[in-house]
Motif scaffolding. Sequence first.
Motif, PDB file in Angstrom:
ATOM      1  N   UNK A  79       0.828  -1.211   0.000  1.00 53.23           N
ATOM      2  CA  UNK A  79       0.000   0.000   0.000  1.00 53.23           C
ATOM      3  C   UNK A  79       0.858   1.255   0.000  1.00 53.23           C
ATOM      4  N   UNK A  80       1.827   1.326   0.914  1.00 57.62           N
ATOM      5  CA  UNK A  80       2.636   2.541   0.992  1.00 57.62           C
ATOM      6  C   UNK A  80       3.519   2.692  -0.250  1.00 57.62           C
ATOM      7  N   UNK A  81       3.907   1.577  -0.888  1.00 57.00           N
ATOM      8  CA  UNK A  81       4.720   1.670  -2.094  1.00 57.00           C
ATOM      9  C   UNK A  81       3.904   2.200  -3.264  1.00 57.00           C
ATOM     10  N   UNK A  82       2.702   1.645  -3.467  1.00 63.37           N
ATOM     11  CA  UNK A  82       1.875   2.063  -4.591  1.00 63.37           C
ATOM     12  C   UNK A  82       1.331   3.475  -4.386  1.00 63.37           C
ATOM     13  N   UNK A  83       0.714   3.708  -3.230  1.00 60.88           N
ATOM     14  CA  UNK A  83       0.116   5.012  -2.970  1.00 60.88           C
ATOM     15  C   UNK A  83       1.197   6.072  -2.813  1.00 60.88           C
ATOM     16  N   UNK A  84       2.242   5.751  -2.071  1.00 59.89           N
ATOM     17  CA  UNK A  84       3.320   6.719  -1.860  1.00 59.89           C
ATOM     18  C   UNK A  84       4.028   7.088  -3.151  1.00 59.89           C
ATOM     19  N   UNK A  85       4.309   6.099  -3.992  1.00 57.65           N
ATOM     20  CA  UNK A  85       4.972   6.389  -5.269  1.00 57.65           C
ATOM     21  C   UNK A  85       4.089   7.246  -6.164  1.00 57.65           C
ATOM     22  N   UNK A  86       2.785   6.917  -6.212  1.00 59.87           N
ATOM     23  CA  UNK A  86       1.878   7.715  -7.025  1.00 59.87           C
ATOM     24  C   UNK A  86       1.784   9.152  -6.558  1.00 59.87           C
ATOM     25  N   UNK A  87       1.617   9.360  -5.251  1.00 64.99           N
ATOM     26  CA  UNK A  87       1.517  10.716  -4.723  1.00 64.99           C
ATOM     27  C   UNK A  87       2.839  11.465  -4.886  1.00 64.99           C
ATOM     28  N   UNK A  88       3.942  10.780  -4.691  1.00 68.34           N
ATOM     29  CA  UNK A  88       5.247  11.422  -4.831  1.00 68.34           C
ATOM     30  C   UNK A  88       5.501  11.847  -6.268  1.00 68.34           C
ATOM     31  N   UNK A  89       5.087  11.012  -7.226  1.00 70.81           N
ATOM     32  CA  UNK A  89       5.306  11.350  -8.623  1.00 70.81           C
ATOM     33  C   UNK A  89       4.475  12.553  -9.041  1.00 70.81           C
ATOM     34  N   UNK A  90       3.236  12.638  -8.552  1.00 71.14           N
ATOM     35  CA  UNK A  90       2.398  13.793  -8.884  1.00 71.14           C
ATOM     36  C   UNK A  90       2.997  15.071  -8.314  1.00 71.14           C
ATOM     37  N   UNK A  91       3.387  15.034  -7.036  1.00 71.35           N
ATOM     38  CA  UNK A  91       3.947  16.221  -6.395  1.00 71.35           C
ATOM     39  C   UNK A  91       5.290  16.601  -7.007  1.00 71.35           C
ATOM     40  N   UNK A  92       6.156  15.617  -7.241  1.00 70.34           N
ATOM     41  CA  UNK A  92       7.485  15.889  -7.774  1.00 70.34           C
ATOM     42  C   UNK A  92       7.409  16.429  -9.196  1.00 70.34           C
ATOM     43  N   UNK A  93       6.588  15.815 -10.038  1.00 70.98           N
ATOM     44  CA  UNK A  93       6.479  16.278 -11.427  1.00 70.98           C
ATOM     45  C   UNK A  93       5.856  17.667 -11.508  1.00 70.98           C
ATOM     46  N   UNK A  94       4.880  17.964 -10.632  1.00 74.00           N
ATOM     47  CA  UNK A  94       4.259  19.289 -10.647  1.00 74.00           C
ATOM     48  C   UNK A  94       5.266  20.370 -10.259  1.00 74.00           C
ATOM     49  N   UNK A  95       6.022  20.128  -9.194  1.00 70.32           N
ATOM     50  CA  UNK A  95       7.012  21.113  -8.770  1.00 70.32           C
ATOM     51  C   UNK A  95       8.149  21.220  -9.778  1.00 70.32           C
ATOM     52  N   UNK A  96       8.591  20.078 -10.308  1.00 68.97           N
ATOM     53  CA  UNK A  96       9.692  20.099 -11.276  1.00 68.97           C
ATOM     54  C   UNK A  96       9.296  20.850 -12.540  1.00 68.97           C
TER      55      UNK A  96
END
Length: 293
Positions: free
Chosen positions: A79-96
């Motif tokens: 759960x933390x891998x799938x949800x965490x990776x998805x949320x991290x990618x959205x936040x990281x790509x938006x800021x980048x």
Amino acid sequence: MIKESLSDRLLKGLFYILLAVFAVYCLMPFWSVVASSFSSEASILKNGYMFWPSDFSLEAYKLIFEDNTIYRAYGVTTFITLVGTGMSMVLTSALAYALSVKSVKYRNKIAFYVYFTMLFHGGLVASYLLISKYLDMKDTIWVLIIPSMLSAWNMFLLRNFFASIDESIAESAKIDGANDAYILFRIILPISLPAMATIGLFYALSYWNKWFDAMLYINDKNLYPLQYLIQRIMTNLDYINAISADVNIPNFIPPALTVRLATTVVTIGPIVFLYPFLQKYFVKGLMVGAVKG
């Protein structure tokens, strides 16, 4: 079509042979771990690690999977891998993406603020007080996700990749009436799959191997991630080894080595299977950040 000379074919064949030998050399330790994990503790103590189990045994795996605790830990980690990776990618790509657009005001100052966090931080005590007391996330599964959602290093890698994309693509889309969100999710991200796959793999590995945060903030056994549960199992085995050495129980050999090998196979198995799906993107993604933005 250019015809290869005999020397070129021989050289290419030599390279293939060397790569095959190197691949086998890299796989030998992993295969030894897998084979030895199916051996008995006594055979390993007697013969050492081997490439084929001489005394086949499932005792180590039975010890790990003796109850549903390991399955629950697998669920938490997944759960933390799938949800965490998805949320991290959205936040990281938006800021980048925001920091890669030259028209964004104060983007250099924001980038410096993010970079500053890579050099200085409040330390473990300040982080613990912030997360457990003020944010009140202790003993929740989100404490394993939210504090690690953004990696400054990954963000800068992705920003440099976005900056290497021709600006005329986004400008053409804006002329057609597209907004920044549409440009990011419908244009920039689809052509950035190598970078996204590489950064996503970095995040997935980080979440999958998370155990230190669980040791600090998780007391509920139902929320133990896989790596932390394995760490507790190994600690208990070390304690059993110490007790058995003092008591000297006849014909009792604690399965310390085999359990260590079995836990290695159990923990790395799923994440290893992720690589073949990302392989076609990963080679290109190795160049992420190579172009200065």
